[in-house]
Structure formats: C-alpha cells, structure tokens
Design a protein around this motif. Structure first.
Motif, short mmCIF file in Angstrom:
data_model
loop_
_atom_site.label_atom_id
_atom_site.label_comp_id
_atom_site.label_asym_id
_atom_site.label_seq_id
_atom_site.Cartn_x
_atom_site.Cartn_y
_atom_site.Cartn_z
N ALA A 193 69.33 37.18 71.53
CA ALA A 193 68.20 37.92 72.13
C ALA A 193 66.88 37.22 71.84
CB ALA A 193 68.17 39.34 71.59
N GLY A 194 66.04 37.12 72.88
CA GLY A 194 64.69 36.62 72.73
C GLY A 194 64.55 35.12 72.65
N VAL A 195 65.67 34.38 72.72
CA VAL A 195 65.61 32.93 72.58
C VAL A 195 65.05 32.31 73.85
CG1 VAL A 195 67.93 32.45 73.49
CG2 VAL A 195 66.96 30.97 71.72
N ALA B 190 66.62 29.27 87.32
CA ALA B 190 65.73 28.48 88.18
C ALA B 190 64.32 29.07 88.29
CB ALA B 190 66.34 28.36 89.58
N VAL B 191 64.08 30.20 87.61
CA VAL B 191 62.77 30.84 87.67
C VAL B 191 62.24 31.00 86.25
CG1 VAL B 191 61.49 32.90 88.38
CG2 VAL B 191 63.40 32.08 89.78
N PRO B 192 61.05 30.49 85.95
CA PRO B 192 60.51 30.64 84.59
C PRO B 192 60.18 32.09 84.29
CG PRO B 192 58.88 29.65 86.04
CD PRO B 192 60.14 29.72 86.83
N GLY B 193 60.24 32.42 83.00
CA GLY B 193 59.92 33.78 82.58
C GLY B 193 61.12 34.49 81.99
N PRO B 194 61.02 35.80 81.77
CA PRO B 194 62.12 36.54 81.17
C PRO B 194 63.32 36.64 82.11
CG PRO B 194 60.35 38.03 81.80
CD PRO B 194 59.83 36.65 81.99
N LEU B 195 64.51 36.51 81.55
CA LEU B 195 65.76 36.64 82.29
C LEU B 195 66.65 37.61 81.51
CD1 LEU B 195 67.82 35.69 84.50
CD2 LEU B 195 68.57 33.97 82.83
N THR C 181 67.79 39.89 76.94
CA THR C 181 66.74 39.14 77.62
C THR C 181 66.46 37.83 76.88
OG1 THR C 181 65.71 41.15 78.48
CG2 THR C 181 64.34 39.18 78.39
N VAL C 182 66.41 36.73 77.64
CA VAL C 182 66.01 35.43 77.12
C VAL C 182 64.78 34.99 77.90
CG1 VAL C 182 68.37 34.84 76.48
CG2 VAL C 182 67.51 34.15 78.72
N HIS C 183 64.15 33.90 77.47
CA HIS C 183 62.92 33.43 78.09
C HIS C 183 63.12 32.02 78.64
CE1 HIS C 183 60.65 36.91 76.69
NE2 HIS C 183 61.40 36.83 75.62
N VAL C 184 63.08 31.89 79.96
CA VAL C 184 63.34 30.61 80.62
C VAL C 184 62.08 29.77 80.61
CG1 VAL C 184 64.07 29.51 82.76
CG2 VAL C 184 65.06 31.73 82.09
N GLY C 185 62.20 28.57 80.04
CA GLY C 185 61.05 27.68 79.97
C GLY C 185 60.01 28.11 78.97
N PRO D 121 62.40 33.75 68.01
CA PRO D 121 62.87 35.03 67.46
C PRO D 121 63.02 34.94 65.95
CG PRO D 121 64.17 34.36 69.36
CD PRO D 121 63.32 33.19 69.00
N PRO D 122 62.81 36.03 65.24
CA PRO D 122 62.85 35.99 63.78
C PRO D 122 64.23 35.62 63.24
CG PRO D 122 62.74 38.26 64.55
CD PRO D 122 62.51 37.40 65.73
N VAL D 123 64.24 34.77 62.24
CA VAL D 123 65.44 34.48 61.45
C VAL D 123 65.01 34.48 59.99
CG1 VAL D 123 66.55 33.11 63.26
CG2 VAL D 123 65.13 31.97 61.56
N SER D 124 65.95 34.73 59.11
CA SER D 124 65.61 34.75 57.68
C SER D 124 66.74 34.15 56.88
CB SER D 124 65.33 36.18 57.21
OG SER D 124 66.48 36.99 57.39
N GLY D 125 66.37 33.49 55.80
CA GLY D 125 67.39 32.90 54.94
C GLY D 125 68.17 31.80 55.63
N ASP D 126 69.32 31.49 55.10
CA ASP D 126 70.19 30.47 55.68
C ASP D 126 70.89 31.04 56.91
OD1 ASP D 126 69.43 28.70 53.78
OD2 ASP D 126 71.29 28.77 52.63
N THR D 127 70.66 30.42 58.07
CA THR D 127 71.20 30.91 59.33
C THR D 127 72.14 29.88 59.92
OG1 THR D 127 69.15 32.12 59.77
CG2 THR D 127 70.62 31.74 61.63
#
Length: 276
Positions: free
Chosen positions: A34-36, A88-93, A113-117, A122-128
């Motif tokens: 999510a959010g990548v 093929a379209v920039p923005g949220p997908l 939802t991901v973000h094209v272009g 997105p938040p990560v913490s510690g060893d991922t």
C-alpha cells in the motif's frame, strides 16, 4: 420395544441434515504494498491469493482498476494468482480484487492504492525484508550442480542500509557466500555463511549503506548448485516498500562474481533486508 424402534426410526428419518456452509470466496493482495510508488508505462507484477474456508473450490480471481466498472481475469484457478499491469496514467491507482467459486461471486475484499510515477515513501520501521510472495508457478530445487552466483537487482525508495539477506535454500544445504554489489559491479560486501536447510537469514557484520534510486545487486554463491528457483516470476516489477525489483530482476553468473545473466524471468529467492 417394537414401538420404540419405530419411533427412533421416525426420528432419524425426519431429523434435519446439517446445512452445508455457503460459499464465501475472498481475495487477498500481497504485492504491491500500500502507498508505494511504481514506474509509469512499465509492467507491474500484482500477486495475491484467494480462499473459501474449508470448502475451497476457487475457480477464478478478477481485478479491477476502475472501481469495479470492469474486471480482468487473472486466469487463476487455485488459491494463488498473479497478473501483470502496465500503468499508463500518472497518479493514484487503486487495485481491487474479488474471487469466484463455481456457485458464487465474492465481494470486493481487497482494495489497495499505489502511486504511478510518484515518489512516495510509505512508513517502514526496523529491519524490513523484501518478502517475495509465492505465485502459481512452482518453486523448484534446481538439479544444477555447478558453482553459481544467484541474486536480485533492486532499488530502495529512501536512504538507509542493507543489514542482511534471507535465502530460500534448495537441495544444497552447505556453506555459501553472501555479497552486495554496486551498479557497476563493485563488491561492497562479502560474507561467508554456514550451511542451512530450507530458509536461512544472514545478518551482515557491517551494514551496507544504500541510496534511494540506485540499483544494487544482492547475491550469494553456492559452490555446488542445488538452489531454489521459480521461472516466469519477474515478468513485471515488484514493489514492496522500501524495495522495487524491476523486470528480469533475478540474475546469475556461473563460477561466481557479479551476476548479470537472466533466464526466463527467474526468481532465485534472494530477499535483502533494509534498515532506514
């Protein structure tokens, strides 16, 4: 006694049969996370699963990218599925999924939802770890017995450090050597590791600093082959924050050294670990 026997028989005949559980197929989504952010006009690998309780019987999984106005089949007939999209379209997908059995169409049970272009982090913490999810294509224990370097090409979306790697092992369970390489093949880390069966986590003695947007190769040398592999895996980019692995991310080199060769979009189950 005869009247009692007749009464018991009547009770058996009229007793209700236990009702079968109604089908309630559910779809899940493992990648992308999510959010990548994902690249524009490049194939994106979407991986998920489906289940229908103890009844099973999944016959199809579909995805939608237009809020359910239209659906595309993943051609999955099991509880694992994968499909490639080319945004093929920039923005949220937003990716939605639903599952089917022979008698029921499940509701939309996942929406991501991901973000094209974009340049989201997105938040990560510690060893991922970069968890590579299973697809319908099988994991095989390759019978190759030659020395070979096996790896993955990957970028990260923020500065940090690679602190280790998780390997899915094959039939060879002896010692290996883990390595991290820069884009031009400069060796950044080399660390011997003892043998292990099935899965092995190697923690680097010195974390390797990495920069956002720079491609690194994380690999290991097996001196006698016997590695785990899945063909037709990296047929699109795989996005799981903070990692992104591009098309044909799985690489190898016989005899060892900086791996650059590819074979049938194979995944060699090398999963780097990141710390922000």
């Amino acid at each position: 006694m005869r009247r009692l026997a007749v009464l018991l028989l009547a009770l058996v005949l009229v007793s209700p049969q236990p009702a079968l559980a109604a089908d309630n197929p559910q779809a899940t989504l493992f990648s992308p996370s999510a959010g990548v952010s994902v690249p524009l006009n490049e194939p994106l690998l979407v991986i998920g699963g489906a289940f229908n309780g103890e009844a099973g019987g999944i016959t199809e999984v579909e995805i939608s990218t237009d809020d359910g106005a239209s659906w595309t089949s993943t051609d999955a007939h099991t509880e694992k599925w994968a499909i490639v999209l080319t945004p093929a379209v920039p923005g949220p997908l937003t990716i939605q999924a639903r599952a089917h059995t022979a008698s029921a169409t499940g509701p939309i049970t996942v929406s991501r939802t991901v973000h094209v272009g974009g340049t989201t982090t997105p938040p990560v913490s510690g060893d991922t770890p970069f968890f590579l999810q299973a697809t319908p294509d099988p994991v095989i224990n390759d019978p190759d017995d030659q020395a070979v370097e096996l790896g993955i090409r990957t970028t990260v979306d923020r500065p940090g450090a690679l602190t280790g790697v998780i390997l899915r092992r094959g039939s060879y369970t002896g010692p290996v050597t883990a390595r991290v390489w820069s884009p031009d093949g400069t060796l950044l880390l080399e660390q011997a590791a003892p043998g292990a069966a099935f899965s092995q986590r190697i923690t680097f003695s010195t974390p390797v600093p990495v920069q956002a947007g720079t491609e690194y190769v994380v690999s290991y040398l097996t001196p006698s082959g016997g590695y785990a592999a899945t063909e037709n895996y990296f047929v699109g980019g795989l996005a799981q924050a903070p990692f992104y692995a591009p098309l044909n991310a799985g690489v190898y080199r016989y005899g060892g050294g900086f791996p650059t060769d590819t074979w049938n979009a194979s995944n060699y189950w090398v999963q780097p670990i990141f710390r922000p």
